[in-house]
Design a protein around this motif. Sequence first.
Motif, PDB file in Angstrom:
ATOM      1  N   ASP A  29       0.841   0.698   9.994  1.00 18.77           N
ATOM      2  CA  ASP A  29      -0.355   0.368  10.779  1.00 18.77           C
ATOM      3  C   ASP A  29      -1.057  -0.801  10.103  1.00 18.77           C
ATOM      4  O   ASP A  29      -1.178  -0.832   8.876  1.00 18.77           O
ATOM      5  CB  ASP A  29      -1.285   1.582  10.861  1.00 18.77           C
ATOM      6  CG  ASP A  29      -2.321   1.455  11.975  1.00 18.77           C
ATOM      7  OD1 ASP A  29      -3.016   0.410  12.028  1.00 18.77           O
ATOM      8  OD2 ASP A  29      -2.432   2.393  12.784  1.00 18.77           O
ATOM      9  N   ASP A  30      -1.519  -1.774  10.895  1.00 15.96           N
ATOM     10  CA  ASP A  30      -2.185  -2.931  10.296  1.00 15.96           C
ATOM     11  C   ASP A  30      -3.630  -2.650   9.914  1.00 15.96           C
ATOM     12  O   ASP A  30      -4.289  -3.506   9.318  1.00 15.96           O
ATOM     13  CB  ASP A  30      -2.104  -4.140  11.230  1.00 15.96           C
ATOM     14  CG  ASP A  30      -2.820  -3.916  12.546  1.00 15.96           C
ATOM     15  OD1 ASP A  30      -2.997  -2.737  12.934  1.00 15.96           O
ATOM     16  OD2 ASP A  30      -3.195  -4.911  13.199  1.00 15.96           O
ATOM     17  N   GLU A  31      -4.123  -1.453  10.220  1.00 14.26           N
ATOM     18  CA  GLU A  31      -5.476  -1.062   9.835  1.00 14.26           C
ATOM     19  C   GLU A  31      -5.412  -0.058   8.687  1.00 14.26           C
ATOM     20  O   GLU A  31      -4.991   1.085   8.867  1.00 14.26           O
ATOM     21  CB  GLU A  31      -6.216  -0.435  11.022  1.00 14.26           C
ATOM     22  CG  GLU A  31      -6.542  -1.407  12.141  1.00 14.26           C
ATOM     23  CD  GLU A  31      -7.613  -2.411  11.722  1.00 14.26           C
ATOM     24  OE1 GLU A  31      -8.387  -2.098  10.784  1.00 14.26           O
ATOM     25  OE2 GLU A  31      -7.655  -3.501  12.321  1.00 14.26           O
ATOM     26  N   PRO A  32      -5.815  -0.457   7.479  1.00 16.37           N
ATOM     27  CA  PRO A  32      -5.763   0.452   6.337  1.00 16.37           C
ATOM     28  C   PRO A  32      -6.541   1.747   6.570  1.00 16.37           C
ATOM     29  O   PRO A  32      -6.139   2.810   6.066  1.00 16.37           O
ATOM     30  CB  PRO A  32      -6.378  -0.369   5.200  1.00 16.37           C
ATOM     31  CG  PRO A  32      -6.125  -1.792   5.586  1.00 16.37           C
ATOM     32  CD  PRO A  32      -6.236  -1.818   7.091  1.00 16.37           C
TER      33      PRO A  32
ATOM     34  N   THR B 114       1.466  -2.189   6.088  1.00 13.79           N
ATOM     35  CA  THR B 114       0.492  -2.734   7.046  1.00 13.79           C
ATOM     36  C   THR B 114       1.123  -3.743   7.998  1.00 13.79           C
ATOM     37  O   THR B 114       0.424  -4.322   8.830  1.00 13.79           O
ATOM     38  CB  THR B 114      -0.670  -3.406   6.290  1.00 13.79           C
ATOM     39  OG1 THR B 114      -0.143  -4.399   5.404  1.00 13.79           O
ATOM     40  CG2 THR B 114      -1.467  -2.376   5.512  1.00 13.79           C
TER      41      THR B 114
ATOM     42  N   ILE C 178      -4.321   4.262   8.217  1.00 18.37           N
ATOM     43  CA  ILE C 178      -3.352   4.793   7.266  1.00 18.37           C
ATOM     44  C   ILE C 178      -3.995   5.861   6.389  1.00 18.37           C
ATOM     45  O   ILE C 178      -3.428   6.934   6.151  1.00 18.37           O
ATOM     46  CB  ILE C 178      -2.760   3.664   6.403  1.00 18.37           C
ATOM     47  CG1 ILE C 178      -1.907   2.732   7.268  1.00 18.37           C
ATOM     48  CG2 ILE C 178      -1.923   4.238   5.253  1.00 18.37           C
ATOM     49  CD1 ILE C 178      -1.359   1.534   6.524  1.00 18.37           C
ATOM     50  N   ASP C 179      -5.219   5.550   5.899  1.00 16.80           N
ATOM     51  CA  ASP C 179      -5.916   6.508   5.039  1.00 16.80           C
ATOM     52  C   ASP C 179      -6.172   7.818   5.763  1.00 16.80           C
ATOM     53  O   ASP C 179      -6.017   8.911   5.186  1.00 16.80           O
ATOM     54  CB  ASP C 179      -7.240   5.910   4.556  1.00 16.80           C
ATOM     55  CG  ASP C 179      -7.035   4.768   3.572  1.00 16.80           C
ATOM     56  OD1 ASP C 179      -5.923   4.701   2.995  1.00 16.80           O
ATOM     57  OD2 ASP C 179      -7.957   3.962   3.406  1.00 16.80           O
TER      58      ASP C 179
ATOM     59  N   SER D 186      -2.868   9.681   6.277  1.00 21.53           N
ATOM     60  CA  SER D 186      -2.386  10.133   4.971  1.00 21.53           C
ATOM     61  C   SER D 186      -3.138  11.365   4.498  1.00 21.53           C
ATOM     62  O   SER D 186      -2.548  12.297   3.931  1.00 21.53           O
ATOM     63  CB  SER D 186      -2.537   9.014   3.936  1.00 21.53           C
ATOM     64  OG  SER D 186      -1.741   7.901   4.275  1.00 21.53           O
TER      65      SER D 186
ATOM     66  N   MET E  16       0.853  -1.183   0.000  1.00 17.96           N
ATOM     67  CA  MET E  16       0.000   0.000   0.000  1.00 17.96           C
ATOM     68  C   MET E  16       0.883   1.225   0.000  1.00 17.96           C
ATOM     69  O   MET E  16       1.690   1.414   0.888  1.00 17.96           O
ATOM     70  CB  MET E  16      -0.905  -0.013   1.234  1.00 17.96           C
ATOM     71  CG  MET E  16      -1.856   1.181   1.308  1.00 17.96           C
ATOM     72  SD  MET E  16      -2.975   0.971   2.690  1.00 17.96           S
ATOM     73  CE  MET E  16      -4.008   2.393   2.459  1.00 17.96           C
TER      74      MET E  16
ATOM     75  N   ALA F 114       3.511   3.775   2.955  1.00 23.26           N
ATOM     76  CA  ALA F 114       2.724   3.073   3.968  1.00 23.26           C
ATOM     77  C   ALA F 114       3.009   1.588   3.943  1.00 23.26           C
ATOM     78  O   ALA F 114       3.375   1.013   2.907  1.00 23.26           O
ATOM     79  CB  ALA F 114       1.239   3.329   3.749  1.00 23.26           C
TER      80      ALA F 114
END
Length: 362
Positions: free
Chosen positions: A20-23, A43, A26-27, A30, A1, A41
Amino acid sequence: MNGDKKPDSHVAVPVILIVDDEPGNIDLASSVLRPDYRIKAATNATTALKIIKADSNIDLILLDIMMPNINGFELCRQLKNDQTTADIPIIFLTAKSQVEDITQGFKLGAVDYITKPLQPDVLSARVKTHVQLHQTRKLLKSQVTTLEENARLREDIERLTHHDLKGPLGVILFELNKIDDKSVSNSIEESVTNLLNMINNSLDIFKIENGTYPLDPDMVDLKHTINRAIKSVRYLSKPKNITIKLIQKQDDLYALAEELLCLSIVNNLLKNAVEASPDNQTINIEVTEQEEMVSIRIENQGAIPEDLRDTIFEKYATSNLVRGSGLGAYSAKLMTEAQNGRIHFDVIDNQKTRFVVELPKY
Protein backbone atom coordinates in the motif's frame (compact mmCIF):
# COMPACT_ATOMS: atom_id res chain seq x y z
CA MET A 1 9.26 -0.66 5.50
CA ASN A 2 9.20 -3.97 7.30
CA GLY A 3 7.52 -4.93 10.56
CA ASP A 4 8.54 -8.57 10.82
CA LYS A 5 7.40 -10.48 13.88
CA LYS A 6 9.98 -12.95 15.20
CA PRO A 7 8.36 -16.39 14.86
CA ASP A 8 8.78 -19.24 17.29
CA SER A 9 11.67 -21.37 16.04
CA HIS A 10 9.49 -24.49 16.08
CA VAL A 11 6.39 -23.03 14.42
CA ALA A 12 6.05 -21.98 10.79
CA VAL A 13 4.26 -18.66 11.24
CA PRO A 14 2.37 -17.61 8.07
CA VAL A 15 3.85 -14.63 6.22
CA ILE A 16 1.65 -11.75 5.01
CA LEU A 17 2.88 -9.08 2.58
CA ILE A 18 0.98 -5.77 2.72
CA VAL A 19 1.41 -3.54 -0.33
CA ASP A 20 0.00 0.00 0.00
CA ASP A 21 1.38 3.44 -0.86
CA GLU A 22 -0.09 4.86 2.35
CA PRO A 23 2.04 3.96 5.40
CA GLY A 24 -0.94 4.60 7.69
CA ASN A 25 -2.94 1.86 5.98
CA ILE A 26 -0.02 -0.55 6.37
CA ASP A 27 0.27 0.30 10.07
CA LEU A 28 -3.46 -0.30 10.63
CA ALA A 29 -3.53 -3.65 8.84
CA SER A 30 -0.29 -4.71 10.53
CA SER A 31 -1.66 -3.95 13.99
CA VAL A 32 -4.62 -6.24 13.31
CA LEU A 33 -2.60 -9.11 11.86
CA ARG A 34 0.74 -8.97 13.68
CA PRO A 35 -0.34 -11.13 16.67
CA ASP A 36 -0.83 -14.14 14.36
CA TYR A 37 1.42 -13.54 11.35
CA ARG A 38 4.82 -12.38 10.23
CA ILE A 39 4.28 -9.10 8.45
CA LYS A 40 6.25 -7.76 5.48
CA ALA A 41 5.35 -4.46 3.82
CA ALA A 42 6.02 -2.40 0.70
CA THR A 43 4.80 1.03 -0.39
CA ASN A 44 5.07 0.35 -4.13
CA ALA A 45 4.93 -2.51 -6.61
CA THR A 46 8.67 -2.47 -7.39
CA THR A 47 9.61 -3.01 -3.74
CA ALA A 48 6.89 -5.63 -3.41
CA LEU A 49 8.33 -7.63 -6.32
CA LYS A 50 11.79 -7.57 -4.74
CA ILE A 51 10.39 -8.87 -1.45
CA ILE A 52 8.40 -11.60 -3.20
CA LYS A 53 11.41 -12.78 -5.20
CA ALA A 54 13.57 -12.84 -2.05
CA ASP A 55 11.03 -14.75 0.08
CA SER A 56 9.41 -17.90 -1.29
CA ASN A 57 7.36 -18.43 1.88
CA ILE A 58 4.80 -15.64 1.49
CA ASP A 59 1.35 -17.07 2.27
CA LEU A 60 -0.85 -14.13 1.25
CA ILE A 61 -0.62 -10.64 -0.24
CA LEU A 62 -2.87 -7.72 0.78
CA LEU A 63 -2.72 -5.44 -2.22
CA ASP A 64 -3.88 -1.87 -2.70
CA ILE A 65 -5.13 -0.96 -6.18
CA MET A 66 -4.46 2.77 -6.45
CA MET A 67 -0.66 3.11 -6.40
CA PRO A 68 1.66 5.26 -8.56
CA ASN A 69 3.52 3.85 -11.56
CA ILE A 70 2.46 0.19 -11.28
CA ASN A 71 -1.03 -0.13 -9.79
CA GLY A 72 -2.41 -3.13 -7.91
CA PHE A 73 -4.17 -4.60 -10.94
CA GLU A 74 -0.95 -4.62 -12.96
CA LEU A 75 1.07 -6.10 -10.09
CA CYS A 76 -1.53 -8.82 -9.67
CA ARG A 77 -1.37 -9.57 -13.39
CA GLN A 78 2.42 -9.91 -13.27
CA LEU A 79 2.31 -12.20 -10.26
CA LYS A 80 -0.33 -14.48 -11.75
CA ASN A 81 1.59 -14.74 -15.02
CA ASP A 82 4.72 -15.91 -13.20
CA GLN A 83 4.68 -19.62 -12.39
CA THR A 84 6.73 -19.10 -9.22
CA THR A 85 4.22 -16.63 -7.74
CA ALA A 86 0.93 -17.61 -9.39
CA ASP A 87 -0.27 -19.66 -6.40
CA ILE A 88 0.11 -16.90 -3.80
CA PRO A 89 -3.40 -15.76 -2.82
CA ILE A 90 -4.05 -12.03 -3.31
CA ILE A 91 -6.69 -10.02 -1.48
CA PHE A 92 -7.32 -6.54 -2.87
CA LEU A 93 -7.46 -3.98 -0.06
CA THR A 94 -8.79 -0.75 -1.53
CA ALA A 95 -11.25 2.12 -1.48
CA LYS A 96 -12.38 1.27 -5.03
CA SER A 97 -15.74 -0.39 -4.50
CA GLN A 98 -17.37 -0.23 -7.90
CA VAL A 99 -18.69 -3.51 -9.26
CA GLU A 100 -16.47 -3.30 -12.34
CA ASP A 101 -13.38 -2.86 -10.13
CA ILE A 102 -14.30 -5.88 -8.00
CA THR A 103 -15.04 -7.93 -11.11
CA GLN A 104 -11.72 -7.00 -12.69
CA GLY A 105 -9.90 -8.01 -9.52
CA PHE A 106 -11.44 -11.47 -9.52
CA LYS A 107 -10.77 -11.87 -13.25
CA LEU A 108 -7.11 -11.21 -12.59
CA GLY A 109 -7.01 -14.04 -10.05
CA ALA A 110 -7.62 -12.39 -6.67
CA VAL A 111 -9.25 -14.58 -4.03
CA ASP A 112 -11.04 -11.80 -2.16
CA TYR A 113 -11.73 -8.07 -2.09
CA ILE A 114 -11.85 -5.94 1.08
CA THR A 115 -12.90 -2.31 0.90
CA LYS A 116 -11.59 0.57 3.00
CA PRO A 117 -12.03 1.77 5.67
CA LEU A 118 -10.84 -1.48 7.21
CA GLN A 119 -12.99 -3.45 9.61
CA PRO A 120 -10.52 -5.36 11.79
CA ASP A 121 -12.77 -8.39 12.40
CA VAL A 122 -13.54 -8.75 8.69
CA LEU A 123 -9.87 -8.38 7.74
CA SER A 124 -8.76 -10.92 10.35
CA ALA A 125 -11.42 -13.48 9.40
CA ARG A 126 -10.82 -13.30 5.65
CA VAL A 127 -7.05 -13.42 5.96
CA LYS A 128 -7.30 -16.44 8.28
CA THR A 129 -9.57 -18.29 5.83
CA HIS A 130 -7.37 -17.74 2.80
CA VAL A 131 -4.11 -18.45 4.62
CA GLN A 132 -5.50 -21.77 5.82
CA LEU A 133 -6.67 -22.64 2.30
CA HIS A 134 -3.28 -21.73 0.86
CA GLN A 135 -1.39 -23.80 3.41
CA THR A 136 -3.72 -26.76 2.83
CA ARG A 137 -3.09 -26.55 -0.92
CA LYS A 138 0.67 -26.41 -0.34
CA LEU A 139 0.48 -29.44 1.93
CA LEU A 140 -1.56 -31.41 -0.62
CA LYS A 141 0.82 -30.42 -3.41
CA SER A 142 3.77 -31.56 -1.31
CA GLN A 143 2.06 -34.86 -0.53
CA VAL A 144 1.27 -35.45 -4.21
CA THR A 145 4.89 -34.73 -5.13
CA THR A 146 6.08 -37.16 -2.46
CA LEU A 147 3.70 -39.85 -3.67
CA GLU A 148 4.84 -39.38 -7.26
CA GLU A 149 8.49 -39.61 -6.23
CA ASN A 150 7.79 -42.71 -4.15
CA ALA A 151 5.94 -44.30 -7.07
CA ARG A 152 8.87 -43.64 -9.41
CA LEU A 153 11.30 -44.95 -6.81
CA ARG A 154 9.21 -48.08 -6.28
CA GLU A 155 9.06 -48.77 -10.00
CA ASP A 156 12.82 -48.28 -10.33
CA ILE A 157 13.44 -50.66 -7.42
CA GLU A 158 11.02 -53.18 -8.93
CA ARG A 159 12.85 -53.09 -12.25
CA LEU A 160 16.27 -53.43 -10.66
CA THR A 161 15.06 -56.25 -8.43
CA HIS A 162 13.55 -58.06 -11.38
CA HIS A 163 16.73 -57.72 -13.37
CA ASP A 164 19.01 -58.80 -10.51
CA LEU A 165 16.87 -61.78 -9.46
CA LYS A 166 15.79 -63.15 -12.80
CA GLY A 167 19.34 -63.64 -14.05
CA PRO A 168 20.45 -66.13 -11.35
CA LEU A 169 17.09 -67.89 -11.41
CA GLY A 170 17.38 -68.35 -15.15
CA VAL A 171 20.80 -69.96 -14.66
CA ILE A 172 19.33 -72.37 -12.10
CA LEU A 173 16.61 -73.44 -14.55
CA PHE A 174 19.19 -73.89 -17.31
CA GLU A 175 21.41 -76.11 -15.14
CA LEU A 176 18.60 -78.35 -13.81
CA ASN A 177 19.16 -80.98 -16.49
CA LYS A 178 22.49 -81.78 -14.84
CA ILE A 179 20.75 -83.07 -11.70
CA ASP A 180 20.32 -86.84 -11.90
CA ASP A 181 17.61 -87.07 -9.25
CA LYS A 182 14.52 -86.03 -11.22
CA SER A 183 12.32 -85.63 -8.16
CA VAL A 184 14.79 -83.07 -6.77
CA SER A 185 15.09 -81.44 -10.18
CA ASN A 186 11.31 -81.14 -10.54
CA SER A 187 10.96 -79.72 -7.04
CA ILE A 188 13.59 -77.07 -7.74
CA GLU A 189 11.99 -76.25 -11.07
CA GLU A 190 8.58 -75.74 -9.44
CA SER A 191 10.02 -73.47 -6.77
CA VAL A 192 12.07 -71.39 -9.21
CA THR A 193 9.12 -71.09 -11.60
CA ASN A 194 6.89 -69.90 -8.77
CA LEU A 195 9.45 -67.30 -7.76
CA LEU A 196 9.85 -66.07 -11.33
CA ASN A 197 6.08 -65.74 -11.62
CA MET A 198 5.98 -63.73 -8.39
CA ILE A 199 8.72 -61.39 -9.69
CA ASN A 200 6.93 -60.87 -13.00
CA ASN A 201 3.56 -60.34 -11.36
CA SER A 202 4.63 -57.76 -8.81
CA LEU A 203 5.48 -55.17 -11.46
CA ASP A 204 2.38 -56.09 -13.48
CA ILE A 205 0.17 -55.42 -10.44
CA PHE A 206 1.90 -52.09 -9.87
CA LYS A 207 1.29 -51.05 -13.49
CA ILE A 208 -2.34 -52.19 -13.39
CA GLU A 209 -2.91 -50.23 -10.19
CA ASN A 210 -1.55 -47.12 -11.89
CA GLY A 211 -3.39 -47.65 -15.16
CA THR A 212 -0.18 -48.07 -17.17
CA TYR A 213 -0.30 -51.78 -17.95
CA PRO A 214 0.08 -52.38 -21.74
CA LEU A 215 -2.45 -55.19 -22.31
CA ASP A 216 -1.58 -57.38 -25.31
CA PRO A 217 -4.20 -60.16 -25.44
CA ASP A 218 -3.77 -63.31 -27.49
CA MET A 219 -5.13 -66.87 -27.63
CA VAL A 220 -4.72 -68.55 -24.22
CA ASP A 221 -5.20 -72.31 -23.90
CA LEU A 222 -7.00 -72.46 -20.56
CA LYS A 223 -6.52 -76.19 -20.03
CA HIS A 224 -2.77 -75.89 -20.47
CA THR A 225 -2.60 -72.78 -18.28
CA ILE A 226 -4.66 -74.31 -15.46
CA ASN A 227 -2.56 -77.46 -15.47
CA ARG A 228 0.53 -75.28 -15.07
CA ALA A 229 -1.09 -73.58 -12.09
CA ILE A 230 -2.04 -76.94 -10.55
CA LYS A 231 1.57 -78.06 -10.86
CA SER A 232 2.85 -74.82 -9.31
CA VAL A 233 0.77 -75.22 -6.11
CA ARG A 234 1.73 -78.87 -5.60
CA TYR A 235 4.09 -77.86 -2.78
CA LEU A 236 0.99 -76.66 -0.87
CA SER A 237 -1.52 -79.34 -1.87
CA LYS A 238 0.68 -82.40 -1.41
CA PRO A 239 1.33 -82.05 2.37
CA LYS A 240 -2.45 -81.64 2.92
CA ASN A 241 -3.28 -84.57 0.63
CA ILE A 242 -5.55 -82.34 -1.45
CA THR A 243 -6.57 -83.46 -4.92
CA ILE A 244 -7.10 -80.81 -7.60
CA LYS A 245 -9.42 -81.94 -10.36
CA LEU A 246 -9.87 -80.14 -13.67
CA ILE A 247 -13.16 -80.59 -15.51
CA GLN A 248 -13.21 -79.31 -19.07
CA LYS A 249 -15.50 -81.04 -21.54
CA GLN A 250 -14.10 -79.18 -24.56
CA ASP A 251 -10.41 -79.11 -25.43
CA ASP A 252 -10.66 -76.03 -27.62
CA LEU A 253 -11.62 -73.39 -25.03
CA TYR A 254 -9.46 -70.33 -25.38
CA ALA A 255 -9.53 -66.93 -23.73
CA LEU A 256 -8.63 -63.64 -25.39
CA ALA A 257 -6.15 -62.68 -22.71
CA GLU A 258 -2.51 -62.91 -21.63
CA GLU A 259 -1.21 -66.31 -20.58
CA LEU A 260 0.96 -65.09 -17.71
CA LEU A 261 -1.86 -62.99 -16.23
CA CYS A 262 -4.25 -65.94 -16.52
CA LEU A 263 -1.69 -68.22 -14.90
CA SER A 264 -1.32 -65.75 -12.04
CA ILE A 265 -5.09 -65.48 -11.55
CA VAL A 266 -5.57 -69.24 -11.32
CA ASN A 267 -2.40 -69.66 -9.28
CA ASN A 268 -3.50 -67.07 -6.69
CA LEU A 269 -7.02 -68.47 -6.39
CA LEU A 270 -5.74 -72.04 -6.17
CA LYS A 271 -3.32 -71.07 -3.39
CA ASN A 272 -6.19 -69.53 -1.47
CA ALA A 273 -8.33 -72.60 -2.07
CA VAL A 274 -5.64 -75.02 -0.90
CA GLU A 275 -4.90 -72.96 2.20
CA ALA A 276 -8.60 -72.67 3.09
CA SER A 277 -9.48 -76.30 2.40
CA PRO A 278 -9.40 -78.98 5.10
CA ASP A 279 -6.96 -81.85 4.57
CA ASN A 280 -7.85 -84.83 2.34
CA GLN A 281 -10.36 -82.89 0.24
CA THR A 282 -10.81 -82.24 -3.48
CA ILE A 283 -10.70 -78.85 -5.22
CA ASN A 284 -12.73 -78.81 -8.41
CA ILE A 285 -11.89 -76.56 -11.35
CA GLU A 286 -14.46 -76.35 -14.12
CA VAL A 287 -14.02 -74.50 -17.40
CA THR A 288 -17.16 -73.77 -19.42
CA GLU A 289 -18.14 -71.70 -22.43
CA GLN A 290 -20.73 -68.94 -22.49
CA GLU A 291 -21.88 -66.65 -25.30
CA GLU A 292 -18.93 -64.28 -25.36
CA MET A 293 -16.99 -65.41 -22.30
CA VAL A 294 -15.24 -68.44 -20.93
CA SER A 295 -15.74 -69.21 -17.27
CA ILE A 296 -13.30 -70.73 -14.76
CA ARG A 297 -14.90 -71.99 -11.54
CA ILE A 298 -12.69 -72.99 -8.61
CA GLU A 299 -14.59 -74.67 -5.77
CA ASN A 300 -13.18 -75.85 -2.45
CA GLN A 301 -14.43 -77.05 0.91
CA GLY A 302 -14.40 -74.30 3.53
CA ALA A 303 -16.42 -71.09 3.50
CA ILE A 304 -14.89 -67.62 3.50
CA PRO A 305 -15.40 -66.18 7.02
CA GLU A 306 -18.32 -63.78 7.18
CA ASP A 307 -16.17 -60.88 8.35
CA LEU A 308 -14.04 -61.17 5.17
CA ARG A 309 -16.77 -61.54 2.58
CA ASP A 310 -17.31 -57.83 2.01
CA THR A 311 -13.61 -57.04 1.76
CA ILE A 312 -12.07 -60.16 0.23
CA PHE A 313 -11.12 -58.31 -2.97
CA GLU A 314 -9.52 -55.40 -1.12
CA LYS A 315 -5.78 -55.04 -0.76
CA TYR A 316 -4.39 -56.84 2.31
CA ALA A 317 -7.91 -57.94 3.32
CA THR A 318 -6.60 -61.35 4.39
CA SER A 319 -3.14 -60.30 5.55
CA ASN A 320 -4.07 -61.24 9.13
CA LEU A 321 -4.29 -64.91 8.17
CA VAL A 322 -1.52 -67.37 8.98
CA ARG A 323 -0.46 -67.69 5.35
CA GLY A 324 -0.20 -65.21 2.52
CA SER A 325 0.17 -61.48 2.04
CA GLY A 326 -3.49 -60.64 1.61
CA LEU A 327 -2.96 -59.99 -2.11
CA GLY A 328 -4.28 -63.22 -3.68
CA ALA A 329 -7.89 -62.31 -4.35
CA TYR A 330 -6.99 -58.64 -4.78
CA SER A 331 -4.43 -59.32 -7.51
CA ALA A 332 -6.75 -61.86 -9.16
CA LYS A 333 -9.43 -59.18 -9.39
CA LEU A 334 -6.99 -56.60 -10.78
CA MET A 335 -5.65 -58.97 -13.41
CA THR A 336 -9.10 -60.20 -14.40
CA GLU A 337 -10.52 -56.72 -14.85
CA ALA A 338 -7.36 -55.56 -16.66
CA GLN A 339 -8.23 -58.20 -19.28
CA ASN A 340 -11.83 -56.99 -19.58
CA GLY A 341 -13.10 -59.85 -17.46
CA ARG A 342 -15.21 -60.28 -14.33
CA ILE A 343 -14.68 -62.09 -11.05
CA HIS A 344 -16.92 -62.95 -8.10
CA PHE A 345 -17.35 -65.61 -5.46
CA ASP A 346 -20.23 -67.61 -3.96
CA VAL A 347 -20.47 -69.26 -0.57
CA ILE A 348 -22.39 -72.54 -0.92
CA ASP A 349 -24.38 -73.81 2.08
CA ASN A 350 -21.87 -72.02 4.29
CA GLN A 351 -19.53 -74.97 3.65
CA LYS A 352 -17.91 -74.32 0.28
CA THR A 353 -16.42 -71.39 -1.60
CA ARG A 354 -16.56 -71.01 -5.36
CA PHE A 355 -14.62 -68.31 -7.21
CA VAL A 356 -15.77 -67.56 -10.75
CA VAL A 357 -13.53 -65.86 -13.30
CA GLU A 358 -15.00 -64.84 -16.64
CA LEU A 359 -12.74 -63.79 -19.50
CA PRO A 360 -13.48 -62.78 -23.10
CA LYS A 361 -13.65 -65.78 -25.43
CA TYR A 362 -11.09 -66.05 -28.22
